[in-house]
Design an enzyme around this catalytic site. Structure first.
Site, mmCIF file in Angstrom:
data_model
loop_
_atom_site.group_PDB
_atom_site.id
_atom_site.type_symbol
_atom_site.label_atom_id
_atom_site.label_comp_id
_atom_site.label_asym_id
_atom_site.label_seq_id
_atom_site.Cartn_x
_atom_site.Cartn_y
_atom_site.Cartn_z
ATOM 1 C CB THR A 22 -59.225 -23.725 12.416
ATOM 2 O OG1 THR A 22 -58.589 -24.664 11.550
ATOM 3 C CG2 THR A 22 -59.338 -24.283 13.815
ATOM 4 C CG ASN A 28 -54.626 -23.169 7.072
ATOM 5 O OD1 ASN A 28 -53.768 -22.371 7.458
ATOM 6 N ND2 ASN A 28 -54.331 -24.330 6.520
ATOM 7 C CD GLU A 73 -54.804 -24.928 11.443
ATOM 8 O OE1 GLU A 73 -55.928 -25.472 11.349
ATOM 9 O OE2 GLU A 73 -53.752 -25.564 11.630
#
Length: 317
Positions: free
Chosen positions: A212, A214, A260
């Site tokens: 992901t 962030n 995220e």
């Protein structure tokens, strides 16, 4: 579109203009009515259209600690206003000294001396000057002296969002805080967007097979309630379908709220250090903990599938 930061940025030979003034956070559909009419009236008169707004939000100066969550940073508001055909945006630094300007002084310093207003377009509840003492009636009264007209636009657009309440930035913030990004999108006329720089996190998503981005969000950003959402991740001008997680990561005893975004079906993305945008299309499920990593992985796979389907259905409209 020209962008000015402070009155001193305005060129000395700036001609006549049609002006609207307000925070315009979010540039929602109600705001669009006023700004659109400002542009239309300017074209009718053969002059330029100008939006005047403030930074920081006036409430932070008048009542420190009350800065509302922001629906859009100033650069994003500028982009949205440019799409509406605005010729110039003036961002006035809102200081304690500026807040003490009387309504009459505000009109002279901003509208008359600098912007040479031919017309001013506002909503019915517009207030300005020290202690918000000025209103549209006073604005029109001084227009007779300083040769500008005032047009008041009804802002009370309503819809299904918020149970039919009039569209407003306050209502939009409330819906976002509740996780109702669909309702917020109805008011905004587009999905709510969160922006920021991609930073390194715990990298658990990568370990689980779902890396992901962030996002370290900008100060005072209006962030949706904790949960999983479908939407888009935009980086380097490319918009990618995404499954988005907002929350403290309770599965791993996290304590800090994060945003995220997993770019669906994308492999090998390196977004660290990039400024990205995350658009929230639809709520998928609440944040929760799972009995095992296997159960968590099953839930994530389902989140990704549902998010992919929601984005595809939206794009197919």
């Amino acid at each position: 579109m020209q962008r000015w930061r402070g009155l001193e940025d305005i060129s000395q030979d700036w001609g006549r203009s049609v002006v609207t003034i307000g925070s315009y956070d979010g540039v929602h559909r109600g705001h669009q009515l006023i700004i659109g009419r400002t542009v239309e009236r300017a074209r009718q008169l053969g002059v330029t259209s100008v939006v005047v707004t403030f930074d920081p939000h006036p409430s932070e100066v008048v009542r420190p600690g009350t800065h509302p969550p922001l629906l859009a940073p100033h650069h994003r508001r500028g982009e949205l206003m440019a799409e509406l055909g605005v010729d110039a945006v003036l961002v006035l630094p809102f200081t304690a000294e500026f807040s003490k300007l009387s309504p009459a002084d505000f009109i002279v310093k901003v509208l008359v001396d600098k912007l040479h207003a031919s017309a001013v377009v506002e909503g019915p509840n517009f207030r300005f000057g020290h202690r918000a003492a000025g209103n549209v009636g006073f604005l029109a009264e001084l227009g007779a002296t300083y040769d500008y007209e005032v047009e008041v636009i009804d802002l009370y657009v309503t819809g299904a969002a918020g149970g039919g309440e009039p569209f407003s930035s306050t209502l939009t913030r409330r819906l976002i805080a509740e996780g109702d990004v669909d309702g917020a999108a109805e008011i905004l006329g587009r999905p709510h967007r969160v922006e920021g720089v991609v930073v390194r996190g715990a990298q658990r998503g990568r370990e689980l097979g779902y890396p992901t981005a962030n996002v370290e969000t900008l100060p005072h950003t209006a962030i949706p309630a904790d949960g999983v959402y479908a939407g888009w991740l935009t980086a380097d001008g490319e918009r990618m379908p995404a499954a988005i997680s907002v929350g403290t990561n309770p599965q791993f005893n996290g304590t800090e709220q994060t945003v995220e975004a997993y770019a669906i079906d994308r492999v090998g993305l390196d977004l660290y250090g990039l400024h990205v945008a995350v658009d929230f299309l639809s709520y998928v499920r609440p944040q929760r903990t799972f009995d095992s990593i296997e159960s968590l992985l099953d839930a994530i796979a389902d989140d990704v599938k549902r998010s992919r389907d929601l984005v595809a259905a939206y794009d197919a409209r």
